[in-house]
Design an enzyme around this catalytic site. Sequence first.
Site, short mmCIF file in Angstrom:
data_model
loop_
_atom_site.label_atom_id
_atom_site.label_comp_id
_atom_site.label_asym_id
_atom_site.label_seq_id
_atom_site.Cartn_x
_atom_site.Cartn_y
_atom_site.Cartn_z
N LYS A 203 36.46 27.45 30.94
CA LYS A 203 37.63 28.26 31.27
C LYS A 203 38.50 27.45 32.22
O LYS A 203 38.21 27.32 33.39
CB LYS A 203 37.25 29.58 31.95
CG LYS A 203 38.44 30.52 32.01
CD LYS A 203 38.45 31.45 33.19
CE LYS A 203 38.96 30.85 34.47
NZ LYS A 203 40.36 30.43 34.46
N GLU A 276 31.38 22.88 43.34
CA GLU A 276 32.11 21.97 44.23
C GLU A 276 33.25 22.75 44.85
O GLU A 276 34.15 23.19 44.15
CB GLU A 276 32.59 20.75 43.47
CG GLU A 276 32.76 19.57 44.41
CD GLU A 276 34.09 18.92 44.28
OE1 GLU A 276 34.13 17.82 43.75
OE2 GLU A 276 35.11 19.53 44.71
N CYS A 310 40.48 18.37 46.57
CA CYS A 310 39.34 18.86 47.37
C CYS A 310 38.89 17.81 48.38
O CYS A 310 38.38 18.16 49.44
CB CYS A 310 38.21 19.28 46.46
SG CYS A 310 37.72 18.00 45.31
N GLU A 408 40.80 25.31 55.30
CA GLU A 408 41.42 24.35 54.40
C GLU A 408 42.85 24.81 54.07
O GLU A 408 43.05 25.95 53.69
CB GLU A 408 40.58 24.28 53.12
CG GLU A 408 41.08 23.27 52.12
CD GLU A 408 40.21 23.25 50.86
OE1 GLU A 408 39.84 24.32 50.35
OE2 GLU A 408 39.89 22.14 50.39
P1 ADP Z 1 42.11 28.17 43.94
O1 ADP Z 1 42.17 28.99 45.18
O2 ADP Z 1 42.14 26.73 44.14
O3 ADP Z 1 43.01 28.68 42.83
P2 ADP Z 1 39.94 29.54 42.78
O4 ADP Z 1 38.55 29.44 43.26
O5 ADP Z 1 40.67 30.83 42.98
O6 ADP Z 1 40.65 28.33 43.43
O7 ADP Z 1 40.06 29.18 41.23
C1 ADP Z 1 39.35 28.17 40.59
C2 ADP Z 1 38.96 28.67 39.21
O8 ADP Z 1 38.17 29.83 39.38
C3 ADP Z 1 40.14 29.08 38.31
O9 ADP Z 1 39.85 28.73 36.98
C4 ADP Z 1 40.15 30.58 38.46
O10 ADP Z 1 40.69 31.23 37.32
C5 ADP Z 1 38.68 30.88 38.58
N1 ADP Z 1 38.38 32.17 39.22
C6 ADP Z 1 39.07 32.80 40.19
N2 ADP Z 1 38.46 33.96 40.51
C7 ADP Z 1 37.36 34.06 39.73
C8 ADP Z 1 36.32 35.03 39.59
N3 ADP Z 1 36.30 36.14 40.32
N4 ADP Z 1 35.35 34.78 38.69
C9 ADP Z 1 35.34 33.66 37.96
N5 ADP Z 1 36.30 32.72 38.04
C10 ADP Z 1 37.30 32.91 38.91
#
Ligand code: ADP
Length: 540
Positions: A203, A276, A310, A408
């Site tokens: 995804k 990570e 990161c 961060e």
């Molecule tokens: P950032 O803050 O850098 O956007 P996230 O951790 O929110 O980092 O997002 C990284 C990835 O995790 C993206 O592909 C996002 O769609 C996915 N993501 C965000 N929330 C969820 C969740 N609750 N469950 C699974 N994947 C998620």
Amino acid sequence: MPTTSSVLDALHTGNGQPPTLPPTLSAERLRELAKAATYLETTQERASLVVKAPFSGETVASLPAGAPEDVDEAFRRARAAQKAWAARPYRERARIFECYHDLVLERHEEALDLIQLESGKTRYDAFLEVGDVALVSRYYAYHGAAALAKKHPLGFVPFLTSVEVNHPPVGVVGIIAPWNYPLTMAITDAIPALLAGNAVVVKPAEQTPFTALWAAELLYAAGLPRDLLHMIPGDGPTLGPSLIANADFLHFTGSTEVGKLIARQASERLIGCSLELGGKNPLVVLDDADLHKSVDGAIRDCFASAGQLCVSIERIYIHASLFDAFVQRFKYKIEAMNVAPGFGWDVEMGSLASAEQLDKVTEHVEDAKSKGANVIVGGHPLPHLGPFFYAPTVLTGVTPEMTLYTEETFGPVVSVYPFATDDEAVELANSTAYGLSAGVWSTNIARARSVARLLECGTVNVNETYVAAWGSTAAPMGGFKQSGLGRRHGPAGILKYTEAQTVATQHLLPIAPIAGMAAEAFAGAVLTGLKILKRLPGLR
Ligand code: ADP
């Protein structure tokens, strides 16, 4: 995801006009790329993912988003294809990735345009992603087999118990990728998973689906059977639970907050996961550091991908004797940086990726300013360049009550602090919940390395930027403390996608009393055996 669309009207701009695209791309090409998303073979109505170009804020396209049922179907197809794939010899699988390596390099111009279009980063930062995909493909194509090779450790009874350790694939791996490195994050964690004999469902991030689809399309062109890799662009919270419900192992790169949520969900099913996560990465400039080289390195470390990396540096500790000279030169070099939108190679820092990023960076800097931090350079958005641009920023006088002291920022913002002794520098650098990456500059390599070993971080770069450790794909990369679990790269980066299976075969004599021997006598023989074995170096 406000609107719905089907594959038939998948691509259009917000105002019905064709989007402004870089030279190698066209609306037709984006439409073709969308076909790499398996679920778009159907024409049912779906929620839309609106992809915007950070350079201009303009809508590039809206793409039908994957739904949880699409994830289920992708896993079904992946599972059906995986066993035959795992049965193929490693060399045969590896040839596809040798070819992928060459294709990625051959087609890099289109990748650079797509990465820049979706992320707003510079061409050089996009180029590092292409290089990374080539490095990871090459490393695992040629070295993965050794990590997975059957091993024969000593058995319980020397010469009578023979042991083999196998590493069968876990099955189907789920990967959730972030937007900041849209190419490398979408595909490089899938490469070792596939080479280990797994199928993979990825995804990619909502903001950057086309780059991920490009990576998949090219891997199919290199010879990967289509059902072994599925890209399902879509919303994280919507698709995440189905991914975890189906996967045999999950790799996640993103925020610590979401990483913990994923780890909790993975623990419910007792599947393995690697994470990570965030960092608040320190750079230590010792008193004997080369001023010019360390300043140039700091610029690359702090402002690559506008700090949305990161492993980028957000804290610099400089020996007091160098502090003023360092800060002065840092400021001078930052003021000379070419910060701009555009697809040329001359730009040194691009845009932030989204309005959310701009809001977060602005909030952190305004909070620090309001609590007394000094802005040495930058400290404001650059709206004349584009809607999400923010100036490269250096702050002094940052104190613990300011949000960015510990949290961060994930933007082009760095705080600088003086220190007096190496011990103090180590203590300050380690005073964080995170432990992803760090750097040390010194003209005395032995001293720099001994400081590096004391830093509680998964990777430390001596006299170079994050690129040295990250690009050393034969070595593990990952985080201590709140920065994650598990490693990518190196043998650990492929072994994590396998089980460890021990097959122990007993020959000639059983491990039990024989011919009416009493249990106590047998225990005595075992005791004697244990004492002897400790004395025999080859059998310990
Ligand atoms: P950032 O803050 O850098 O956007 P996230 O951790 O929110 O980092 O997002 C990284 C990835 O995790 C993206 O592909 C996002 O769609 C996915 N993501 C965000 N929330 C969820 C969740 N609750 N469950 C699974 N994947 C998620």
